[in-house]
Scaffold this motif. Structure first.
Motif, PDB file in Angstrom:
ATOM      1  N   GLU A  94       0.186  -1.343  -0.015  1.00 55.86           N
ATOM      2  CA  GLU A  94      -0.065   0.606   0.089  1.00 55.86           C
ATOM      3  C   GLU A  94       1.199   1.562   0.151  1.00 55.86           C
ATOM      4  N   ARG A  95       1.699   1.163   0.665  1.00 52.72           N
ATOM      5  CA  ARG A  95       2.391   2.389   1.165  1.00 52.72           C
ATOM      6  C   ARG A  95       3.194   2.765  -0.394  1.00 52.72           C
ATOM      7  N   PHE A  96       3.363   2.056  -1.475  1.00 50.38           N
ATOM      8  CA  PHE A  96       3.936   2.346  -2.932  1.00 50.38           C
ATOM      9  C   PHE A  96       2.517   2.245  -3.838  1.00 50.38           C
ATOM     10  N   PHE A  97       1.464   1.519  -4.125  1.00 49.82           N
ATOM     11  CA  PHE A  97       0.540   1.425  -4.330  1.00 49.82           C
ATOM     12  C   PHE A  97      -0.759   1.232  -4.219  1.00 49.82           C
ATOM     13  N   ARG A  98      -1.190   2.329  -3.849  1.00 51.90           N
ATOM     14  CA  ARG A  98      -2.423   0.978  -3.451  1.00 51.90           C
ATOM     15  C   ARG A  98      -3.593   0.276  -4.230  1.00 51.90           C
ATOM     16  N   GLY A  99      -3.921  -0.800  -3.464  1.00 54.27           N
ATOM     17  CA  GLY A  99      -4.593  -2.417  -4.055  1.00 54.27           C
ATOM     18  C   GLY A  99      -3.581  -2.819  -3.999  1.00 54.27           C
ATOM     19  N   ASP A 100      -2.150  -2.629  -3.913  1.00 54.91           N
ATOM     20  CA  ASP A 100      -1.099  -3.524  -4.187  1.00 54.91           C
ATOM     21  C   ASP A 100      -0.607  -4.748  -3.901  1.00 54.91           C
ATOM     22  N   HIS A 101      -0.618  -6.197  -3.900  1.00 58.80           N
ATOM     23  CA  HIS A 101      -0.090  -7.371  -2.913  1.00 58.80           C
ATOM     24  C   HIS A 101       0.785  -8.125  -3.175  1.00 58.80           C
ATOM     25  N   VAL A 102       1.837  -7.815  -2.461  1.00 64.88           N
ATOM     26  CA  VAL A 102       2.655  -9.309  -3.519  1.00 64.88           C
ATOM     27  C   VAL A 102       3.072 -10.352  -2.604  1.00 64.88           C
ATOM     28  N   LEU A 103       3.184 -11.320  -3.226  1.00 65.24           N
ATOM     29  CA  LEU A 103       3.419 -12.853  -2.654  1.00 65.24           C
ATOM     30  C   LEU A 103       4.638 -12.830  -2.936  1.00 65.24           C
ATOM     31  N   LEU A 104       5.395 -13.738  -1.417  1.00 64.53           N
ATOM     32  CA  LEU A 104       7.201 -14.201  -2.064  1.00 64.53           C
ATOM     33  C   LEU A 104       7.324 -15.854  -2.041  1.00 64.53           C
ATOM     34  N   TYR A 105       7.743 -16.434  -2.831  1.00 69.93           N
ATOM     35  CA  TYR A 105       8.396 -17.291  -2.963  1.00 69.93           C
ATOM     36  C   TYR A 105       9.349 -17.710  -2.770  1.00 69.93           C
ATOM     37  N   ARG A 106      10.113 -19.422  -1.972  1.00 73.18           N
ATOM     38  CA  ARG A 106      11.079 -19.475  -2.411  1.00 73.18           C
ATOM     39  C   ARG A 106      11.284 -20.393  -3.337  1.00 73.18           C
ATOM     40  N   ILE A 107      12.422 -20.484  -3.796  1.00 75.77           N
ATOM     41  CA  ILE A 107      12.781 -21.387  -5.140  1.00 75.77           C
ATOM     42  C   ILE A 107      14.215 -21.847  -4.411  1.00 75.77           C
ATOM     43  N   ASP A 108      14.260 -23.331  -4.342  1.00 77.74           N
ATOM     44  CA  ASP A 108      15.379 -24.110  -4.141  1.00 77.74           C
ATOM     45  C   ASP A 108      16.046 -25.119  -4.714  1.00 77.74           C
ATOM     46  N   ARG A 109      14.546 -25.534  -6.084  1.00 79.30           N
ATOM     47  CA  ARG A 109      14.845 -26.128  -6.864  1.00 79.30           C
ATOM     48  C   ARG A 109      15.103 -25.885  -8.448  1.00 79.30           C
ATOM     49  N   PHE A 110      16.214 -26.040  -9.536  1.00 71.18           N
ATOM     50  CA  PHE A 110      16.263 -24.870 -10.178  1.00 71.18           C
ATOM     51  C   PHE A 110      16.857 -25.439 -11.515  1.00 71.18           C
ATOM     52  N   THR A 111      17.521 -25.110 -12.226  1.00 69.69           N
ATOM     53  CA  THR A 111      18.459 -25.041 -13.422  1.00 69.69           C
ATOM     54  C   THR A 111      18.795 -23.655 -14.513  1.00 69.69           C
ATOM     55  N   LEU A 112      19.645 -23.271 -14.185  1.00 65.85           N
ATOM     56  CA  LEU A 112      20.096 -22.193 -15.248  1.00 65.85           C
ATOM     57  C   LEU A 112      20.139 -22.782 -16.607  1.00 65.85           C
ATOM     58  N   THR A 113      19.661 -21.307 -17.443  1.00 65.19           N
ATOM     59  CA  THR A 113      20.031 -20.980 -18.306  1.00 65.19           C
ATOM     60  C   THR A 113      20.177 -19.456 -18.495  1.00 65.19           C
ATOM     61  N   ASP A 114      19.498 -19.192 -20.488  1.00 63.99           N
ATOM     62  CA  ASP A 114      19.993 -17.477 -20.299  1.00 63.99           C
ATOM     63  C   ASP A 114      18.380 -17.089 -19.905  1.00 63.99           C
ATOM     64  N   ARG A 115      18.710 -16.042 -20.113  1.00 63.02           N
ATOM     65  CA  ARG A 115      17.219 -15.069 -19.732  1.00 63.02           C
ATOM     66  C   ARG A 115      17.240 -14.839 -21.143  1.00 63.02           C
ATOM     67  N   THR A 116      15.984 -14.015 -21.081  1.00 64.95           N
ATOM     68  CA  THR A 116      14.707 -14.130 -22.123  1.00 64.95           C
ATOM     69  C   THR A 116      14.474 -12.979 -22.140  1.00 64.95           C
ATOM     70  N   ALA A 117      15.031 -11.892 -21.135  1.00 63.23           N
ATOM     71  CA  ALA A 117      13.742 -10.917 -21.153  1.00 63.23           C
ATOM     72  C   ALA A 117      15.489  -9.597 -21.576  1.00 63.23           C
ATOM     73  N   HIS A 118      15.616  -8.751 -22.737  1.00 65.84           N
ATOM     74  CA  HIS A 118      16.862  -7.938 -22.604  1.00 65.84           C
ATOM     75  C   HIS A 118      16.246  -7.012 -22.667  1.00 65.84           C
ATOM     76  N   GLY A 119      17.312  -6.406 -22.025  1.00 67.03           N
ATOM     77  CA  GLY A 119      16.874  -3.834 -22.284  1.00 67.03           C
ATOM     78  C   GLY A 119      16.079  -3.673 -20.668  1.00 67.03           C
TER      79      GLY A 119
END
Length: 157
Positions: A94-119
């Protein structure tokens, strides 16, 4: 290094928020805490914001929160989530943007690859949660302190 996107962001943000507010009653975002085998966490530097942040983004209409997180982790950091991420906490932004919520997740299992977003992402890095860069965003520090340092979980982002 300040990019042109970081310089114009303070001026474009109000327009962006006006459009979002007109089209959505509530907004939902996701952030991921990817933890590698050495216990380090993944942080990103955006081209349009100052400091280090947890990777993540907004949940779009028709998308689940987990799907949004999985997409953002791949786009921003090249993290391919294996299995289901674990929901850690829910925060009002709320202090940043009225009506906004953030869900926080933990990720322990993953592999790394190239990013798909550029810029959008200027840099990525893996850091010990107890030795974060000086310019790590306050909310990122707070969330990592809650997960790794035993701090009480805040209801606000």
């Amino acid at each position: 290094m300040t990019t042109w996107r970081a310089r114009i962001e303070p001026f474009t943000r109000p327009l962006f928020f006006a459009v979002v507010r007109a089209t959505r009653g509530m907004t939902l975002g996701v952030r991921g805490v990817a933890v590698d085998a050495e216990g380090r966490v993944l942080l990103v530097k955006h081209t349009y914001l100052h400091g280090w942040w947890l990777p993540g983004g907004g949940v779009e209409r028709g998308q689940t929160a987990e799907d949004a997180l999985i997409a953002e982790m791949r786009e921003e950091a090249g993290v391919l989530v294996e299995g289901r991420p674990v929901l850690v906490s829910v925060h009002s932004n709320e202090r940043f943007f009225r009506g906004d919520h953030v869900l926080l997740y933990r990720i322990d299992r993953f592999t790394l690859t190239d990013r798909t977003a550029h810029g959008e992402i200027a840099d990525i890095g893996w850091f010990d949660p107890s030795a974060l860069p000086d310019d790590t965003h306050r909310a990122t520090r707070d969330r990592l302190s809650e997960i790794f340092g035993g701090a009480d979980r805040a209801v606000s982002w």
